[in-house]
Design a protein around this motif. Structure first.
Motif, PDB file in Angstrom:
ATOM      1  N   GLN A 243     -47.017 -46.241  13.865  1.00 28.10           N
ATOM      2  CA  GLN A 243     -46.421 -46.496  15.166  1.00 28.10           C
ATOM      3  C   GLN A 243     -45.995 -45.207  15.854  1.00 28.10           C
ATOM      4  O   GLN A 243     -46.142 -45.065  17.077  1.00 28.10           O
ATOM      5  CB  GLN A 243     -45.218 -47.433  15.020  1.00 28.10           C
ATOM      6  N   GLU A 244     -45.509 -44.266  15.052  1.00 28.56           N
ATOM      7  CA  GLU A 244     -45.100 -42.984  15.615  1.00 28.56           C
ATOM      8  C   GLU A 244     -46.303 -42.249  16.209  1.00 28.56           C
ATOM      9  O   GLU A 244     -46.227 -41.687  17.309  1.00 28.56           O
ATOM     10  CB  GLU A 244     -44.440 -42.133  14.525  1.00 28.56           C
ATOM     11  N   ARG A 245     -47.445 -42.274  15.484  1.00 31.08           N
ATOM     12  CA  ARG A 245     -48.655 -41.612  16.006  1.00 31.08           C
ATOM     13  C   ARG A 245     -49.149 -42.303  17.277  1.00 31.08           C
ATOM     14  O   ARG A 245     -49.554 -41.633  18.244  1.00 31.08           O
ATOM     15  CB  ARG A 245     -49.747 -41.620  14.937  1.00 31.08           C
ATOM     16  N   VAL A 249     -49.649 -40.678  21.058  1.00 31.11           N
ATOM     17  CA  VAL A 249     -50.874 -40.751  21.856  1.00 31.11           C
ATOM     18  C   VAL A 249     -50.577 -41.363  23.231  1.00 31.11           C
ATOM     19  O   VAL A 249     -51.054 -40.881  24.268  1.00 31.11           O
ATOM     20  CB  VAL A 249     -51.960 -41.558  21.109  1.00 31.11           C
ATOM     21  N   LYS A 250     -49.781 -42.435  23.238  1.00 32.19           N
ATOM     22  CA  LYS A 250     -49.410 -43.059  24.503  1.00 32.19           C
ATOM     23  C   LYS A 250     -48.654 -42.077  25.395  1.00 32.19           C
ATOM     24  O   LYS A 250     -48.870 -42.031  26.619  1.00 32.19           O
ATOM     25  CB  LYS A 250     -48.547 -44.297  24.251  1.00 32.19           C
ATOM     26  N   LYS A 251     -47.782 -41.308  24.793  1.00 32.78           N
ATOM     27  CA  LYS A 251     -47.007 -40.341  25.572  1.00 32.78           C
ATOM     28  C   LYS A 251     -47.915 -39.269  26.177  1.00 32.78           C
ATOM     29  O   LYS A 251     -47.746 -38.858  27.328  1.00 32.78           O
ATOM     30  CB  LYS A 251     -45.944 -39.698  24.687  1.00 32.78           C
ATOM     31  N   ASP A 255     -48.496 -38.513  30.039  1.00 35.94           N
ATOM     32  CA  ASP A 255     -48.304 -37.180  30.615  1.00 35.94           C
ATOM     33  C   ASP A 255     -49.524 -36.757  31.425  1.00 35.94           C
ATOM     34  O   ASP A 255     -49.394 -36.175  32.512  1.00 35.94           O
ATOM     35  CB  ASP A 255     -48.029 -36.161  29.503  1.00 35.94           C
ATOM     36  N   VAL A 256     -50.740 -37.047  30.874  1.00 35.76           N
ATOM     37  CA  VAL A 256     -51.971 -36.695  31.600  1.00 35.76           C
ATOM     38  C   VAL A 256     -52.045 -37.460  32.916  1.00 35.76           C
ATOM     39  O   VAL A 256     -52.419 -36.909  33.962  1.00 35.76           O
ATOM     40  CB  VAL A 256     -53.206 -36.978  30.723  1.00 35.76           C
ATOM     41  N   GLU A 257     -51.683 -38.744  32.885  1.00 41.96           N
ATOM     42  CA  GLU A 257     -51.696 -39.536  34.119  1.00 41.96           C
ATOM     43  C   GLU A 257     -50.720 -38.980  35.146  1.00 41.96           C
ATOM     44  O   GLU A 257     -51.038 -38.880  36.335  1.00 41.96           O
ATOM     45  CB  GLU A 257     -51.346 -40.987  33.799  1.00 41.96           C
ATOM     46  N   GLU A 258     -49.546 -38.610  34.696  1.00 44.77           N
ATOM     47  CA  GLU A 258     -48.556 -38.060  35.623  1.00 44.77           C
ATOM     48  C   GLU A 258     -49.035 -36.736  36.207  1.00 44.77           C
ATOM     49  O   GLU A 258     -48.884 -36.481  37.413  1.00 44.77           O
ATOM     50  CB  GLU A 258     -47.221 -37.874  34.900  1.00 44.77           C
ATOM     51  N   LYS A 259     -49.650 -35.884  35.346  1.00 45.43           N
ATOM     52  CA  LYS A 259     -50.153 -34.605  35.848  1.00 45.43           C
ATOM     53  C   LYS A 259     -51.296 -34.821  36.836  1.00 45.43           C
ATOM     54  O   LYS A 259     -51.388 -34.118  37.844  1.00 45.43           O
ATOM     55  CB  LYS A 259     -50.610 -33.743  34.679  1.00 45.43           C
ATOM     56  N   SER A 260     -52.196 -35.794  36.527  1.00 44.98           N
ATOM     57  CA  SER A 260     -53.296 -36.071  37.450  1.00 44.98           C
ATOM     58  C   SER A 260     -52.771 -36.601  38.779  1.00 44.98           C
ATOM     59  O   SER A 260     -53.284 -36.251  39.846  1.00 44.98           O
ATOM     60  CB  SER A 260     -54.260 -37.075  36.818  1.00 44.98           C
ATOM     61  N   LYS A 261     -51.734 -37.444  38.722  1.00 45.33           N
ATOM     62  CA  LYS A 261     -51.137 -37.943  39.958  1.00 45.33           C
ATOM     63  C   LYS A 261     -50.543 -36.796  40.768  1.00 45.33           C
ATOM     64  O   LYS A 261     -50.688 -36.745  41.993  1.00 45.33           O
ATOM     65  CB  LYS A 261     -50.061 -38.980  39.641  1.00 45.33           C
ATOM     66  N   GLU A 262     -49.881 -35.877  40.082  1.00 43.02           N
ATOM     67  CA  GLU A 262     -49.314 -34.724  40.781  1.00 43.02           C
ATOM     68  C   GLU A 262     -50.414 -33.876  41.412  1.00 43.02           C
ATOM     69  O   GLU A 262     -50.280 -33.401  42.544  1.00 43.02           O
ATOM     70  CB  GLU A 262     -48.488 -33.880  39.800  1.00 43.02           C
ATOM     71  N   PHE A 263     -51.548 -33.701  40.661  1.00 46.41           N
ATOM     72  CA  PHE A 263     -52.656 -32.904  41.190  1.00 46.41           C
ATOM     73  C   PHE A 263     -53.255 -33.566  42.423  1.00 46.41           C
ATOM     74  O   PHE A 263     -53.513 -32.914  43.450  1.00 46.41           O
ATOM     75  CB  PHE A 263     -53.722 -32.733  40.107  1.00 46.41           C
TER      76      PHE A 263
END
Length: 367
Positions: A243-245, A249-251, A255-263
């Motif tokens: 569950q920790e792994r 991965v979800k995090k 993070d990638v989605e948030e960075k892409s939205k910012e871009f």
């Protein structure tokens, strides 16, 4: 409106010019502050078996009216408060603060029950008795700590510690076969009620831990605790690690989605800026074009001015009537090539037309 304002100004002036603590005087109705006889302000509160009591003086309990008026400094009102104090929290501290501030001059004694009594009458605790003693010792409102406090207060215990009042919330506390263990204290007029802090208690904290058990187990496994220390089976340990792994991965995906939205947002902002700048430049270019080549543009005025100058340059000047050229011999006849009065003629009629329409060019005009 003037009298209240002046009274407020006078009150402020009295506080500023007063000789009492913080500028307070007797006129303000604020009693002078007393020095706190508390070791807990600089070091942990002592245990009761470490404090010497002068038994040569007789124990005479003060009344509630005497306690409210304020007792001498060498005779503080001795208030007793007891409890389990497991997972010491702000609700415990607030209750002890109320007990400490019941009277102007209060000496607060806090009794903490042992593990044996607590496990028999209430249940298992998270902290052991020594940890609970230490937690209460470091509360700033406590002046003295009684270890292994009794579950039910006896007259002998009250006389031994010279207790004047017992502080506790007014809700009947049923335990040890009694509907209210403080009933006899209330009947003796020694009970001083305090208020419970809503929303915080040891049971609430334990409920939160049980509700989020998986989260805390995973956190402690990540911090280095073994499954044996946490009483977790081998299968559950592997499940928590998995569950920790998955959460990691979800995090990362988040993070990638948030960075892409910012871009994308930055690209949109830049594109909007470019479009706005292009529109401004295009408006400026169109305005300049119309100003130069429009119906009333500068080019039309320039052409008009040039045409006028050209016509002025090639048009003949009219000679005055008194010009001496009239006395001279006539100049050779010359036909103005741009004249529209007489269309081009054939060679047979040219001599007749030249004699009919001619212009005299004087010597001055030739110059």
């Amino acid at each position: 409106m003037e009298p209240p304002t002046s009274s407020r100004l006078n009150s402020r002036k009295r506080r500023k010019d007063g000789s009492g603590p913080n500028g307070a005087t007797e006129l303000d109705g604020i009693p002078p502050k007393m020095s706190r006889r508390s070791l807990g302000l600089r070091e942990p509160a002592p245990f009761s078996d470490e404090v010497e009591i002068d038994y040569s003086k007789p124990y005479i309990r003060v009344t509630y009216e005497e306690a409210m008026r304020g007792t001498p400094l060498d005779r503080p009102v001795r208030v007793y408060a007891d409890g389990i104090f497991d997972l010491f929290h702000s609700g415990h501290a607030r209750a002890l603060m109320q007990a400490k501030n019941l009277f102007p001059n209060t000496y607060l004694i806090v009794g903490v029950c042992s593990d044996e009594l607590t496990h028999n009458f209430k249940g298992f605790t998270v902290m052991n008795e020594n940890e609970r003693y230490d937690a209460v010792q470091h509360c700033r409102y406590v002046d003295e700590v009684v270890r292994n406090a009794p579950w039910t207060l006896t007259p002998e215990f009250l006389a031994e510690h010279r207790i004047d009042f017992v502080a506790h919330d007014d809700i009947p506390y049923s335990s040890a076969g009694s509907d209210d263990v403080y009933k006899h204290i209330k009947e003796a007029g020694m009970f001083a009620p305090t208020q419970r802090t809503e929303g915080i208690s040891t049971s609430d904290i334990i409920t939160r831990i049980v509700r989020d058990y998986d989260v805390y187990v995973r956190r402690n496994l990540q911090r280095g605790y073994t499954a044996k220390e946490l009483n977790v089976s081998f299968i559950n340990e592997k499940k928590y690690h998995l569950q920790e792994r998955v959460d990691k991965v979800k995090k990362r995906v988040k993070d990638v989605e948030e960075k892409s939205k910012e871009f994308v947002q930055k690209v949109e902002e830049k594109s909007i800026d470019l479009i706005q700048k292009w529109e401004e430049k295009s408006r400026e270019f169109i305005g300049n074009f119309l100003e130069m080549f429009g119906p009333e543009g500068a080019l039309k005025h320039m052409l008009k001015e040039g045409k006028g100058r050209m016509l002025q340059a090639i048009s003949p000047k009219q000679s005055p009537s008194s010009s001496p050229t009239h006395d001279r011999s006539p100049s050779p006849s010359f036909r103005w090539p741009f004249s529209t009065k007489t269309p081009p003629a054939s060679p047979a009629n040219r001599s007749r037309n030249e004699s009919a329409v001619t212009y005299d060019i004087s010597e001055d005009e030739e110059d």
